[in-house]
Write an enzyme that holds these catalytic residues in place. Structure first.
Site, mmCIF file in Angstrom:
data_model
loop_
_atom_site.group_PDB
_atom_site.id
_atom_site.type_symbol
_atom_site.label_atom_id
_atom_site.label_comp_id
_atom_site.label_asym_id
_atom_site.label_seq_id
_atom_site.Cartn_x
_atom_site.Cartn_y
_atom_site.Cartn_z
ATOM 1 N N ASP A 173 0.809 -1.215 0.000
ATOM 2 C CA ASP A 173 0.000 0.000 0.000
ATOM 3 C C ASP A 173 0.850 1.275 0.000
ATOM 4 O O ASP A 173 0.634 2.185 0.809
ATOM 5 C CB ASP A 173 -0.929 0.022 1.226
ATOM 6 C CG ASP A 173 -1.508 -1.345 1.557
ATOM 7 O OD1 ASP A 173 -1.862 -2.070 0.617
ATOM 8 O OD2 ASP A 173 -1.601 -1.683 2.748
ATOM 9 N N GLU A 363 -11.476 -2.051 -2.295
ATOM 10 C CA GLU A 363 -10.735 -1.392 -1.226
ATOM 11 C C GLU A 363 -9.649 -0.509 -1.827
ATOM 12 O O GLU A 363 -9.509 -0.405 -3.044
ATOM 13 C CB GLU A 363 -10.120 -2.436 -0.281
ATOM 14 C CG GLU A 363 -9.088 -3.347 -0.941
ATOM 15 C CD GLU A 363 -8.553 -4.419 -0.014
ATOM 16 O OE1 GLU A 363 -9.170 -4.657 1.047
ATOM 17 O OE2 GLU A 363 -7.524 -5.042 -0.353
#
Length: 476
Positions: A173, A363
């Site tokens: 991420d 997401e």
């Protein structure tokens, strides 16, 4: 010889195999697999009221034809995807799934209809194997073909910078923000069990791998904040530098969205940040209902105000059973950025097959704004080799809390066929580099590691220049 487009499915009838693929034959006879050979059109799943995740759908034998107005129609046999394989759907043999499209780029699903919708003189033929079923073809004009090539093939321009992959050791991420003449970089700390928030400061993107880590938060030994610390994102809200992240207490299925605000002058100093606090609704109640996790909150700085988008998932415990991970959006209270300014609105659910492989997930949203358009990428499917990026678009200045103001792409814009050395590409961010170009940061599995051991789930950051085509669409 004119341009001809071929519509087909794959012999391996998985979530992505049982979906429409497109290949273009040029006047010279060369075949070009559009979207790098990945599926372009998938049916929507069926969500059952009160159900946890719904039934994934696929298609077989797509038929491509011209509508009376010159646009395109597609019919196909709809099927259920069960444990990764297509099974016949219990519907009438005279029923087909029907789509319309103005350009073979965007599609509208019209649902099940009678076969009279489609012409009956479709010729199906074999095309260069690619493990595909026989394809139906349609002649295109030069203008139609050129538009498909621009949209579904990587532009010929070479990036100004080529960053090596892996860009740096295990971090998931990844994100960077250009702030006060420098870059600040953060990511999920996969190297150390995801139990700390770390930040790096550099003056050029290529210096991120060699920069020093500064620990801003360590997971507590027990209780609240004692579990995983996920997906930190840096955003300025009303002039204040903020970190949005998710934290568990301690299990992954307890994570909730949090915020820390810089109150001092040094973002590398943990004492200059406020203690983490949970994001709440405008009336002070929890962000999500009981037994629901919230994570991956991002900020969209739009013309009219600031918005936040996050992922939200209902989870039953003992045993753990997950519902869909959905994207929600709300206005943000800029004066109190731990608080929403409007009620949450459902923005996107994992409805297409490629969003539901191994787990139904939306997401990791992040926005890139260019020439009045908001490109909101998000990650889909399980965090493994099937992870990929989808995209929603809206006009800057429109009310982003109205779902109808968004358009969702039917296909992923970054996937396991996009780059030969990477698989499982996902959870991205965008940053403007010192040369004025836009760059995408995301994590991926190294193909070399995956081929040696498919269970190797180490995530590595990747950095690439965003290439804008002549129609103003980004390529990653």
């Amino acid at each position: 010889m004119p341009y001809t487009v071929y519509a087909y499915t794959k012999k391996n009838a998985t979530e992505t195999g049982a979906a429409m693929h497109l290949s273009l034959r040029t006047p010279e006879g060369t075949f070009i697999k559009l979207n790098n050979g990945f599926a372009i059109l998938s049916p929507k799943c069926s969500f059952t009221e009160g159900g946890m995740d719904g039934q994934t759908k696929g298609m077989r034998n797509p038929v491509l034809f011209r509508e009376a107005d010159g646009t395109f129609g597609i019919t196909a046999e709809r099927c259920n995807i069960v444990n990764g394989h297509a099974e016949p759907e219990n519907v009438s043999a005279d029923t087909v799934l029907y789509f319309t499209s103005p350009d073979l780029i965007t599609y509208t699903e019209k649902g099940l209809q009678t076969k009279q919708t489609a012409p009956h003189d479709i010729v199906r033929e074999s095309i260069p194997a690619w493990d595909s079923e026989p394809a139906g073809s349609l002649v295109l004009s030069d203008e139609e073909a050129e538009k498909l090539l621009i949209h579904f093939t990587y532009p010929s321009e070479k990036p100004v910078k080529i960053f090596p992959f892996p860009f740096m050791p295990c971090r998931g991420d990844p994100m960077a923000i250009k702030d006060s003449g420098r870059y600040l970089f953060m990511a999920t700390d996969d190297e150390n069990s995801q139990n700390s928030l770390k930040i790096r400061e550099v003056h050029a993107l290529e210096d991120i791998p060699s920069a020093q880590d500064h620990v801003l938060l360590q997971a507590h030994p027990e209780g609240d904040l004692s579990g995983c610390l996920w997906a930190p994102e840096l955003h300025r809200v009303n002039g204040k530098l903020c970190i949005f992240f998710a934290a568990g207490s301690p299990y992954w299925y307890t994570v909730q969205s949090r915020i820390m605000i810089l109150t001092g002058t040094d973002p590398l100093n943990p004492e200059h940040w406020t203690a983490p606090r949970r994001i709440i609704r405008h009336d002070g109640t929890p962000l999500a209902p009981e037994n629901t996790i919230t994570l991956d909150m991002t900020v969209i700085h739009a013309q009219d105000c600031d918005y936040v988008v996050w992922s939200q998932r209902y989870i039953l415990i003992n045993p753990v059973r997950c519902g869909t991970a959905d994207l929600f959006i709300a206005r943000l209270n800029a004066e109190e950025p731990w608080k929403l300014a409007s009620d949450p609105v459902l923005l996107s659910r994992p409805e297409y097959g490629w969003e539901r492989i191994h787990s139904p997930v939306n997401e990791g949203p992040f926005a890139l704004i260019k020439n009045g358009t908001i490109f909101l990428t998000y990650s889909a499917a399980l965090i493994d080799a099937t992870y990929c990026l989808g995209m929603l678009t809206a006009q800057n200045g429109s009310d982003l809390t109205v779902p109808q103001n968004w358009k969702k792409s039917n296909y992923p814009v970054l996937h396991r066929l996009s780059h030969p050395d990477q698989i499982g590409t996902g959870h991205n961010s965008f940053v403007e580099a010192e040369n004025g170009k836009d760059y995408i940061l995301y994590h991926a599995l190294a193909m070399e590691n995956y081929r040696a051991d498919s269970a190797d789930g180490r995530r590595y950051p990747a950095v690439r220049e965003v290439i804008w085509d002549s129609c103003g669409f980004p390529h990653f």
